[in-house]
Structures are given as C-alpha cells and as structure tokens.
Design a protein around this motif. Structure first.
Motif, mmCIF file in Angstrom:
data_model
loop_
_atom_site.group_PDB
_atom_site.id
_atom_site.type_symbol
_atom_site.label_atom_id
_atom_site.label_comp_id
_atom_site.label_asym_id
_atom_site.label_seq_id
_atom_site.Cartn_x
_atom_site.Cartn_y
_atom_site.Cartn_z
ATOM 1 N N LEU A 62 0.838 -1.204 0.000
ATOM 2 C CA LEU A 62 0.000 0.000 0.000
ATOM 3 C C LEU A 62 0.864 1.242 0.000
ATOM 4 O O LEU A 62 2.096 1.169 -0.092
ATOM 5 N N LEU A 63 0.220 2.412 0.080
ATOM 6 C CA LEU A 63 0.921 3.690 0.133
ATOM 7 C C LEU A 63 0.768 4.322 1.506
ATOM 8 O O LEU A 63 -0.305 4.266 2.108
ATOM 9 N N VAL A 64 1.843 4.945 1.975
ATOM 10 C CA VAL A 64 1.780 5.844 3.123
ATOM 11 C C VAL A 64 1.837 7.258 2.558
ATOM 12 O O VAL A 64 2.735 7.574 1.768
ATOM 13 N N ASP A 65 0.871 8.085 2.929
ATOM 14 C CA ASP A 65 0.845 9.452 2.406
ATOM 15 C C ASP A 65 1.919 10.285 3.089
ATOM 16 O O ASP A 65 1.863 10.527 4.293
ATOM 17 N N GLY A 66 2.892 10.706 2.317
ATOM 18 C CA GLY A 66 4.022 11.460 2.833
ATOM 19 C C GLY A 66 5.249 11.128 2.010
ATOM 20 O O GLY A 66 5.219 10.261 1.130
ATOM 21 N N THR A 67 6.343 11.792 2.273
ATOM 22 C CA THR A 67 7.573 11.514 1.548
ATOM 23 C C THR A 67 8.107 10.131 1.930
ATOM 24 O O THR A 67 7.551 9.453 2.797
ATOM 25 N N SER A 68 9.197 9.735 1.313
ATOM 26 C CA SER A 68 9.755 8.409 1.593
ATOM 27 C C SER A 68 10.058 8.226 3.077
ATOM 28 O O SER A 68 9.956 7.112 3.611
ATOM 29 N N ARG A 69 10.379 9.295 3.759
ATOM 30 C CA ARG A 69 10.646 9.211 5.199
ATOM 31 C C ARG A 69 9.393 8.786 5.968
ATOM 32 O O ARG A 69 9.489 8.149 7.014
ATOM 33 N N ALA A 70 8.216 9.112 5.450
ATOM 34 C CA ALA A 70 6.972 8.686 6.094
ATOM 35 C C ALA A 70 6.856 7.164 6.077
ATOM 36 O O ALA A 70 6.400 6.549 7.048
ATOM 37 N N GLY A 71 7.265 6.539 4.983
ATOM 38 C CA GLY A 71 7.232 5.088 4.920
ATOM 39 C C GLY A 71 8.207 4.464 5.898
ATOM 40 O O GLY A 71 7.893 3.468 6.563
ATOM 41 N N ILE A 72 9.408 5.044 5.992
ATOM 42 C CA ILE A 72 10.397 4.547 6.952
ATOM 43 C C ILE A 72 9.832 4.620 8.363
ATOM 44 O O ILE A 72 9.895 3.644 9.137
ATOM 45 N N GLU A 73 9.284 5.767 8.701
ATOM 46 C CA GLU A 73 8.794 5.956 10.064
ATOM 47 C C GLU A 73 7.630 5.032 10.378
ATOM 48 O O GLU A 73 7.539 4.471 11.474
ATOM 49 N N ALA A 74 6.724 4.849 9.412
ATOM 50 C CA ALA A 74 5.589 3.957 9.640
ATOM 51 C C ALA A 74 6.051 2.533 9.934
ATOM 52 O O ALA A 74 5.568 1.886 10.871
ATOM 53 N N VAL A 75 6.990 2.035 9.128
ATOM 54 C CA VAL A 75 7.478 0.667 9.320
ATOM 55 C C VAL A 75 8.147 0.512 10.685
ATOM 56 O O VAL A 75 7.897 -0.458 11.411
ATOM 57 N N LEU A 76 8.991 1.477 11.058
ATOM 58 C CA LEU A 76 9.761 1.338 12.281
ATOM 59 C C LEU A 76 8.912 1.572 13.530
ATOM 60 O O LEU A 76 8.973 0.799 14.489
ATOM 61 N N VAL A 77 8.119 2.633 13.538
ATOM 62 C CA VAL A 77 7.381 2.966 14.757
ATOM 63 C C VAL A 77 6.273 1.944 15.020
ATOM 64 O O VAL A 77 5.885 1.732 16.174
ATOM 65 N N ALA A 102 14.388 4.991 14.808
ATOM 66 C CA ALA A 102 14.232 3.881 15.751
ATOM 67 C C ALA A 102 14.410 4.348 17.190
ATOM 68 O O ALA A 102 13.685 3.904 18.096
ATOM 69 N N GLU A 103 15.357 5.228 17.430
ATOM 70 C CA GLU A 103 15.558 5.778 18.774
ATOM 71 C C GLU A 103 14.321 6.537 19.241
ATOM 72 O O GLU A 103 13.899 6.432 20.392
ATOM 73 N N ARG A 104 13.726 7.317 18.349
ATOM 74 C CA ARG A 104 12.530 8.084 18.701
ATOM 75 C C ARG A 104 11.349 7.163 19.023
ATOM 76 O O ARG A 104 10.434 7.551 19.745
ATOM 77 N N ALA A 105 11.372 5.941 18.450
ATOM 78 C CA ALA A 105 10.340 4.958 18.781
ATOM 79 C C ALA A 105 10.612 4.271 20.110
ATOM 80 O O ALA A 105 9.816 3.441 20.551
#
Length: 407
Positions: A62-77, A102-105
């Motif tokens: 699927l898509l995460v609405d946001g830049t590529s960093r949004a996808g990274i953050e969604a997967v990790l958090v 990852a640290e922020r999570a």
C-alpha cells in the motif's frame, strides 16, 4: 500575483528528478470522494501494481501518504516497542536516519559502520546479529549520500535463521537496480517515487510480509470516534504515532475501509502512473537503461580527468560520486551549472560535504541526451575554472559507452 512558473531545470542530482510527463498528467486528474467506487478501485489497482514493482506476493502492499521518510517511520514505529533491539548497518547518511527514527520509537539501537564509500559483507552483519540478538535488522539498500548499493541477497536467510525481522529502505535504488522482496526474504520495504520511479516526492509505497503484519496486529487499535462493538484492541502497546500506525492504515486500505485520513488522491494517481510506467517498460529493461546511462556518465566524468568516489564494484546504477578536484570551488561549479545551464547536480553530507559531487541518471533523466548535455555543460564550467581536461573528452567517452551497450 503572477501564476507560479518554475525554471526549466534538468535535475541531474541524487533526487528529486524531473517527472515522467505521463506522471504529471496523471496528477492533474480531478478529485473524487475517498469512498467513491472509482477511488477505492484505484487504491486496489495501486496495491496490485506495487506488488509487481516490489516483486512480491505480499497482500499488504500500500501507500503511506508522505515523503519516503513517512514510509520509513511507519514501518519502524509500528514494529518497534520501547526497549526492542534493532541493528542498523551504517554506510552513509541514511543509516543514521534509520537509527534516529528507531531511537525516537524508544528502541535500543545498535549500529555497525564501515567507511563511507564501502558496503558490508554478509559475515559482518551476521556477526553483529549474533552479538546483539535484535528484533529487527534495518538497512538502506542504496544510499545516495555515498552512491553505494548494499547487497541484500544473503541477509534474508541470515535473518530467518536468527528469527530477526528484515527491513530495507529502497527509495533511491528500486526501479534502477535489482530488488527482489520475496526472493531475498524481506519482511518490510519502503520506497519513494522521486528517484528511479520518476515521480515527485510525496508518496511512500510499502510492502509488508505476513510475518511483519502478524507482529504489528498485536498492537491494533481503533480510534474512539469510529470504534464499534466488533472492533477488538490488540494485546500489545499502542503505537506511538497515530498517522503512521500501520494496523490502522491496513484497516483503511482493507475491505472495511475504516476511516483513518483523507487519502492524498493526486499522489495516489501519480504513484499509480509511476508503477504502470515501470511495468510497461519492464523492470529488467528499466534496470538495464539505468545501468547504461550510469555507465556512460561514469565514463564521461572519468574522461574529464575527474576521480569517481567509492568502491565502484558496489556503485548504484543511477548515481555517481565525483571527487571535486583540487583548486576547484565545488559550490561555484554547481551554481554555474544551475544558473547558466539550468542543470542541477548534488553535493553531499557529513564527511563528504564539499568533497564530492553527486550526479544522478535516474527515472526520466536516465537517457542519452540528458547525460550528454550534462557532461558538455560540466566540461565548459570546469574548463573555465582552470581544470585541465581533454576538449570533448566527456561526451566522446559517453557516446562510446552508449554505442557499446547491448540496448
């Protein structure tokens, strides 16, 4: 005020790049409601298309609405709870980004590093996995800060052997370099559109294995304003981000269409067209085209008496790092290319800031005329800056490279 008109730049840096014209056309489509059958049908099409892009059978694509960093953050958090161990191999700027997110999570982050310009051997990563025993291995495939491509083919088997989730960000590499989600046994992948896929930044396609989804479903939560009696909360801790809560996004993209946010429709249309463009060309053909353009650019810069950066055995097809020669003001060269020739090339970050340029050949710009125009313009500004080079050498070398290609 006058209508907005951007200058006609040729974007030959590490991204973003000029969009494919058909992608720009798709973005201009009129909007419909987010639950209109035309809209939900388009969402289903996008999921099916990106299964082909990722070379996976994962249903949860699927898509995460946001830049590529949004996808990274969604997967990790969504996967990492406070105290979970994550291992990040760092070979450039974006490994550091994975660590920070990852640290922020709340995760306990362990990292290993190699000098910028190198990549890891599988044995180095396996050794660290044995020592750390992480919940997840998080690695960038192509790091544009160094132009290096980390081999992933042996890491999935290692992760399965040690019961470790395997995640990769492939934003800068997918579509221009091989990426095989299922064959390489990845559990999660996130990308963006603004590199080899030839779109604008603003949508982050992701794909998730059943193994990953089973894990994050334990943290399932439904907002009070839309929760019904049939909805059950998971047994795990609530994910710290609402917007990047993957179980909630799966409910939104799934059959229930449980409301989460208003889909970024124009980016959905754009992402759809990026995928169609790649699939119609053929993934192998697209990779070969990127390699052809990248090889020609590399030959051209070397013929201009410029030294490429890093271990060329592991260079990405779609971007080359170039050492700024002694006696040349790297930023002045970039500014002259931009203002006199309408061509943008990149600088870099950290230990490479002011040391290298990064020249991309990706997406719509992975073509002969863009390569030749960039090399001719670069030759002109370098010659005027006092750099010694053979007249016409860069273009000639690139033309020879193109003519020697099997494409």
């Amino acid at each position: 005020m006058k209508p907005l008109t951007m200058p006609p730049r040729l974007l030959m840096g590490p991204g973003p790049i000029n969009c494919y014209p058909r992608v720009l056309t798709a973005m201009s489509q009129q909007l419909v409601g987010q639950y209109d059958p035309a809209m939900t049908s388009c969402m289903n099409e996008v999921m099916a298309l990106y299964r082909q892009v990722f070379e996976t059978n994962n249903h949860h694509t699927l898509l995460v609405d946001g830049t590529s960093r949004a996808g990274i953050e969604a997967v990790l958090v969504s996967a990492l709870e406070p105290g979970d161990k994550v291992l990040v191999p760092i070979f450039g700027r974006f490994g550091h980004l994975l660590c920070e997110i990852a640290e922020r999570a709340g995760a306990e982050v362990h990292s290993i590093e190699v000098p910028w310009g190198e990549v890891f051997e599988p044995e180095q990563i396996e050794k660290a996995i044995r020592e750390v025993q992480p919940k997840m291995l998080a690695v960038v495939q192509g790091d544009t800060s160094t132009t290096m491509l980390q081999p992933l083919g042996h890491l999935g088997e290692i992760c399965r052997r040690y019961d470790v989730l395997f995640y990769s960000d492939a934003t800068a590499s997918i579509g221009g370099n091989p990426f095989k989600t299922d064959e390489w046994q990845l559990d999660a992948v996130s990308v963006g559109l603004q590199k080899c896929l030839g779109g604008p930044s603003g949508s982050a396609p992701i794909t998730l294995s059943d193994r990953y989804v089973e894990l994050v479903r334990k943290r399932h939560h439904v907002e009070a304003g839309i929760r019904e009696s049939a909805h059950q909360s998971g047994s795990g801790s609530r994910i710290r981000s609402n917007y990047f809560d993957i179980p909630m996004l799966l409910d939104y993209w799934g059959e229930e269409r449980l409301n989460h946010h208003t889909e970024a429709a124009s980016m959905l249309f754009c992402a759809r067209e990026c995928a169609i463009n790649l699939i119609e060309e053929g993934i192998d053909n697209s990779i070969a085209r990127h390699k052809q353009a990248g090889d020609a650019m590399l030959a051209g810069v070397q013929a201009l008496n410029l030294e490429p950066f890093g271990n060329l055995a592991h260079k990405m097809h779609n971007v080359v790092g170039v050492e700024i020669p002694d006696g040349v003001d790297g930023e002045q060269i970039r500014q002259q290319l931009l203002l006199d020739f309408n061509i943008e090339i990149g600088t870099s970050f950290g230990p490479l800031k002011g040391r290298i340029w990064r020249i991309g050949t990706m997406g719509y710009n992975a073509r002969k005329d863009a390569v030749l125009h960039t090399l001719q313009s670069l030759e002109t500004v370098l010659r005027r800056a006092g750099h010694k080079l053979p007249a016409g050498g860069g273009v000639d070398a690139a033309l020879d490279s193109f003519s020697g290609s099997s494409l």
